[in-house]
Write a protein that holds these residues in place. Structure first.
Motif, mmCIF file in Angstrom:
data_model
loop_
_atom_site.group_PDB
_atom_site.id
_atom_site.type_symbol
_atom_site.label_atom_id
_atom_site.label_comp_id
_atom_site.label_asym_id
_atom_site.label_seq_id
_atom_site.Cartn_x
_atom_site.Cartn_y
_atom_site.Cartn_z
ATOM 1 N N SER A 8 -28.978 -33.073 19.490
ATOM 2 C CA SER A 8 -29.587 -33.794 20.603
ATOM 3 C C SER A 8 -31.095 -33.660 20.548
ATOM 4 O O SER A 8 -31.625 -32.580 20.283
ATOM 5 C CB SER A 8 -29.065 -33.240 21.926
ATOM 6 N N ILE A 9 -31.817 -34.746 20.797
ATOM 7 C CA ILE A 9 -33.271 -34.679 20.837
ATOM 8 C C ILE A 9 -33.760 -34.439 22.261
ATOM 9 O O ILE A 9 -34.968 -34.289 22.478
ATOM 10 C CB ILE A 9 -33.909 -35.964 20.277
ATOM 11 N N GLU A 10 -32.843 -34.380 23.221
ATOM 12 C CA GLU A 10 -33.252 -34.189 24.607
ATOM 13 C C GLU A 10 -33.860 -32.815 24.827
ATOM 14 O O GLU A 10 -34.695 -32.629 25.720
ATOM 15 C CB GLU A 10 -32.062 -34.413 25.539
ATOM 16 N N LYS A 11 -33.457 -31.820 24.025
ATOM 17 C CA LYS A 11 -34.028 -30.489 24.188
ATOM 18 C C LYS A 11 -35.491 -30.446 23.765
ATOM 19 O O LYS A 11 -36.192 -29.473 24.054
ATOM 20 C CB LYS A 11 -33.223 -29.466 23.394
ATOM 21 N N TYR A 12 -35.952 -31.508 23.082
ATOM 22 C CA TYR A 12 -37.356 -31.605 22.728
ATOM 23 C C TYR A 12 -38.131 -32.454 23.733
ATOM 24 O O TYR A 12 -39.300 -32.739 23.539
ATOM 25 C CB TYR A 12 -37.510 -32.204 21.325
ATOM 26 N N GLY A 13 -37.435 -32.888 24.788
ATOM 27 C CA GLY A 13 -38.096 -33.648 25.834
ATOM 28 C C GLY A 13 -38.030 -35.147 25.672
ATOM 29 O O GLY A 13 -38.734 -35.877 26.373
ATOM 30 N N LYS B 259 -35.730 -38.894 25.249
ATOM 31 C CA LYS B 259 -34.505 -39.589 25.597
ATOM 32 C C LYS B 259 -33.936 -40.262 24.353
ATOM 33 O O LYS B 259 -34.669 -40.847 23.563
ATOM 34 C CB LYS B 259 -34.783 -40.643 26.678
ATOM 35 N N GLN B 260 -32.602 -40.146 24.169
ATOM 36 C CA GLN B 260 -31.953 -40.805 23.034
ATOM 37 C C GLN B 260 -31.911 -42.303 23.305
ATOM 38 O O GLN B 260 -31.125 -42.789 24.107
ATOM 39 C CB GLN B 260 -30.538 -40.262 22.833
ATOM 40 N N GLU B 261 -32.783 -43.071 22.632
ATOM 41 C CA GLU B 261 -32.859 -44.512 22.846
ATOM 42 C C GLU B 261 -32.311 -45.311 21.670
ATOM 43 O O GLU B 261 -31.728 -46.381 21.861
ATOM 44 C CB GLU B 261 -34.314 -44.919 23.094
ATOM 45 N N LEU B 262 -32.513 -44.798 20.451
ATOM 46 C CA LEU B 262 -32.020 -45.508 19.277
ATOM 47 C C LEU B 262 -30.522 -45.265 19.112
ATOM 48 O O LEU B 262 -30.001 -44.237 19.522
ATOM 49 C CB LEU B 262 -32.778 -45.057 18.028
ATOM 50 N N PHE C 261 -36.103 -30.086 13.066
ATOM 51 C CA PHE C 261 -36.551 -31.092 14.026
ATOM 52 C C PHE C 261 -35.875 -32.425 13.713
ATOM 53 O O PHE C 261 -36.445 -33.277 13.039
ATOM 54 C CB PHE C 261 -38.076 -31.235 13.967
ATOM 55 N N PRO C 262 -34.639 -32.609 14.181
ATOM 56 C CA PRO C 262 -33.863 -33.821 13.846
ATOM 57 C C PRO C 262 -34.291 -35.026 14.670
ATOM 58 O O PRO C 262 -33.574 -35.478 15.568
ATOM 59 C CB PRO C 262 -32.430 -33.393 14.179
ATOM 60 N N MET C 263 -35.459 -35.570 14.375
ATOM 61 C CA MET C 263 -35.987 -36.693 15.144
ATOM 62 C C MET C 263 -36.792 -37.603 14.226
ATOM 63 O O MET C 263 -37.134 -37.237 13.110
ATOM 64 C CB MET C 263 -36.886 -36.182 16.283
ATOM 65 N N ALA C 264 -37.060 -38.817 14.719
ATOM 66 C CA ALA C 264 -37.845 -39.775 13.955
ATOM 67 C C ALA C 264 -39.273 -39.262 13.795
ATOM 68 O O ALA C 264 -39.738 -38.418 14.554
ATOM 69 C CB ALA C 264 -37.846 -41.135 14.655
ATOM 70 N N GLY C 265 -39.980 -39.781 12.793
ATOM 71 C CA GLY C 265 -41.370 -39.411 12.619
ATOM 72 C C GLY C 265 -41.688 -38.726 11.304
ATOM 73 O O GLY C 265 -42.839 -38.588 10.927
ATOM 74 N N SER C 266 -40.666 -38.213 10.603
ATOM 75 C CA SER C 266 -40.847 -37.608 9.290
ATOM 76 C C SER C 266 -41.905 -36.507 9.329
ATOM 77 O O SER C 266 -41.897 -35.657 10.215
ATOM 78 C CB SER C 266 -41.208 -38.692 8.274
ATOM 79 N N VAL C 267 -42.843 -36.502 8.369
ATOM 80 C CA VAL C 267 -43.814 -35.418 8.253
ATOM 81 C C VAL C 267 -44.705 -35.320 9.486
ATOM 82 O O VAL C 267 -45.199 -34.254 9.827
ATOM 83 C CB VAL C 267 -44.664 -35.592 6.973
ATOM 84 N N TYR C 268 -44.915 -36.426 10.172
ATOM 85 C CA TYR C 268 -45.664 -36.382 11.427
ATOM 86 C C TYR C 268 -45.013 -35.413 12.400
ATOM 87 O O TYR C 268 -45.667 -34.570 13.010
ATOM 88 C CB TYR C 268 -45.730 -37.787 12.034
ATOM 89 N N SER D 111 -33.446 -40.181 11.487
ATOM 90 C CA SER D 111 -32.773 -39.000 12.033
ATOM 91 C C SER D 111 -32.134 -39.275 13.386
ATOM 92 O O SER D 111 -31.052 -38.755 13.696
ATOM 93 C CB SER D 111 -33.764 -37.833 12.162
ATOM 94 N N GLU D 112 -32.773 -40.089 14.208
ATOM 95 C CA GLU D 112 -32.243 -40.361 15.547
ATOM 96 C C GLU D 112 -31.188 -41.459 15.544
ATOM 97 O O GLU D 112 -30.658 -41.811 16.594
ATOM 98 C CB GLU D 112 -33.393 -40.719 16.493
ATOM 99 N N GLU D 113 -30.911 -42.021 14.354
ATOM 100 C CA GLU D 113 -29.847 -43.013 14.224
ATOM 101 C C GLU D 113 -28.711 -42.496 13.351
ATOM 102 O O GLU D 113 -27.762 -43.226 13.055
ATOM 103 C CB GLU D 113 -30.429 -44.320 13.662
ATOM 104 N N ASN D 114 -28.806 -41.228 12.948
ATOM 105 C CA ASN D 114 -27.774 -40.557 12.161
ATOM 106 C C ASN D 114 -26.667 -40.071 13.096
ATOM 107 O O ASN D 114 -26.927 -39.367 14.061
ATOM 108 C CB ASN D 114 -28.412 -39.375 11.419
ATOM 109 N N LYS D 115 -25.420 -40.418 12.785
ATOM 110 C CA LYS D 115 -24.297 -40.028 13.645
ATOM 111 C C LYS D 115 -23.592 -38.772 13.151
ATOM 112 O O LYS D 115 -22.720 -38.243 13.840
ATOM 113 C CB LYS D 115 -23.293 -41.171 13.764
#
Length: 496
Positions: free
Chosen positions: A39-44, A46-49, A111-118, A258-262
């Motif tokens: 879940s990316i919610e713990k990073y603040g 919202k799961q939108e993708l 950090f399982p979220m979009a943005g890669s190296v950023y 990452s945010e579209e990986n199931k």
């Protein structure tokens, strides 16, 4: 991931992860989980993708982004740059990128979220570093679709001269934007079809090429594509690797999804490694065969390949004009449709991630309510690609200039990635997994640093200018009271 002070984001205090273990951090969202994506919610956030992509989808995406037949379009340049040792350049490139993939695997779990190296540098090191890493990778991502459209348009114009280059650019941009707008599932379906087509053409070339060599065409079998004592030098080969690296760029784009990986967060890293192994093997085999079919190696090394036809000329030696035309058309479609399709998708996710943190204008963070894609970021990427493609199509050095910028942006960003692994795991969380968190990233950093050192001088100067602009923008953000700041920091247990 870097963020600005407002709005304030609060992390979930009970969330834990272990950076030193093989099943963490981040593949699941709590004890007892069955391996669902983190879940990316713990990073603040919202799961939108929409989470709809499987490991297979991610693998296909990475392969299409790298383009299994990528060497077709840049073969002559790598041949000249490596003194004919094209296969060796790709071997070294694959090894270097494999270390990079291992670092991506570690940070994508953290950090399982979009943005890669950023995202990885911003949270793994510091928010300002994340901003600069995002700025440098933009040099790669925002320019690569335009480069791909231009290469494909030039190739198609050489086959159908009645349609000008700029019309091919417009057609490719409109087609890819429509597919990406319809959602990531549509992109995944198209990717599979395109990948099958590319692999069929590649198999045809390799089989016919080997048979031709057996029949006495070309130079016959030898090991000069992997080592030639007459031309070998480490600086020469590593300089060629900086060109060949363009073929490998794309495996890192998997992390943008990452945010579209199931599946579990580990699927991101695994798909990167698998895509690199498969694509790298194909690159080595096809360039080895093509090198042995080059009719005049010395002339190609001395004069280069200004028209970009060296691979097609090798195909002509093997089977005549029909194979030369088939490989040329395949290159145009692969670069202009398949590769640029996924490049546009990855670029839009980077813009979305940075805009979500207010490092870019907030309108780029808008997600389409039905298709669940970053719609404004997708449209902006298309607009920039169209403008770049139309402008550079009028310049003789358009492809060369864009290629240099894309490569130097990607390679310098990979250097930051390796540092992020060491700082986040070894320094910050005291990991004792020295192979994954110190030795592997250090080796990857050393190889890539040498490649960058031996890269084209103009490319390094342009990269330095781009970095300086990023520093100026960062200073502007600080002066305006919008200094990149991390909130909702991850909660990580001490490594075991």
């Amino acid at each position: 991931m870097s963020e600005v002070p407002a709005p304030e984001i609060t992390g979930r205090p009970g969330s834990t992860a272990r950076p030193g273990s093989t099943d963490s951090p981040g593949p699941t969202d709590g004890p007892g989980s069955t391996g669902s994506p983190a879940s990316i919610e713990k990073y603040g956030y919202k799961q939108e993708l929409r989470r709809s992509l499987s490991f297979r989808d991610l693998l296909v995406y990475g392969l299409v982004f790298m383009v299994p037949i990528a060497p077709f379009g840049i073969f002559g340049g790598v041949f000249q740059g490596s003194g004919g040792m094209v296969a060796l350049a790709y071997v070294i490139g694959m090894v270097a990128m494999m270390f990079t993939a291992l670092s991506y695997a570690q940070m994508s779990q953290a950090f399982p979220m979009a943005g890669s190296v950023y995202s990885y540098a911003g949270r793994g090191i510091a928010a300002p570093v994340g901003f600069l890493a995002g700025w440098m990778i933009l040099l790669d991502y925002i320019l690569v679709p335009g480069l791909l459209y231009l290469i494909a348009a030039v190739a198609m114009n050489s086959l159908v001269t009645s349609i000008p280059v700029w019309m091919w650019v417009v057609g490719f941009v409109l087609l890819n934007t429509a597919v990406n707008y319809l959602g990531v599932e549509m992109t995944a379906k198209v990717n599979k079809i395109m990948l099958i087509g590319e692999l069929i053409i590649l198999i045809v070339f390799i089989v016919i090429g080997v048979v031709a060599l057996i029949d006495g065409k070309g130079r016959g079998f030898d090991f000069t594509p992997i080592y030639n004592s007459d031309t070998f030098s480490w600086s020469l080969v590593f300089g060629a690797v900086s060109i060949a690296a363009l073929s490998f760029l794309g495996f890192d784009g998997i992390s943008m999804l990452s945010e579209e990986n199931k599946d579990s967060a580990k699927a991101i890293g695994r798909s990167m490694v698998a895509a690199l192994l498969l694509a790298g093997t194909l690159f080595i085999v096809q360039t080895w065969v093509a090198s042995l079919l080059v009719s005049d190696p010395k002339a190609l090394i001395d004069n280069g390949d200004p028209d970009g036809t060296a691979f097609y000329d090798a195909a002509r030696v093997a089977a005549g004009g029909w194979l030369a035309k088939l490989t040329a058309v395949a290159t145009a479609i692969a670069w202009g449709f398949a590769n640029s399709l996924v490049a546009q998708a990855a670029t839009s996710r980077l813009l979305y991630a940075m805009a979500r943190d207010r490092q870019l204008p907030s309108f780029l963070a808008k997600v389409h309510p039905k298709h669940r894609v970053p719609v404004n970021a997708t449209l902006l990427t298309a607009a920039v690609s169209l403008a770049l493609g139309l402008y550079t199509s009028t310049r003789d050095d358009g492809i060369t200039t864009l290629s240099s910028l894309v490569n130097i942006g990607a390679l310098t960003t990979f250097l930051v990635l390796h540092v992020s692994v060491v700082v986040h795991y070894l320094v910050r969380h005291k990991s004792r997994d020295y192979w994954r968190h110190l030795i592997a990233p250090s080796l990857g950093f050393a190889i890539l640093a040498y490649v960058v050192y031996n890269a084209d001088g103009d490319a390094k100067r342009l990269g330095t200018i781009w970095f300086a602009i990023g520093v100026a923008l960062l200073a502007g953000l600080v002066l305006a009271g919008r200094r990149p700041k991390i909130s909702a920091i991850d909660h990580v247990e001490e490594p075991v």
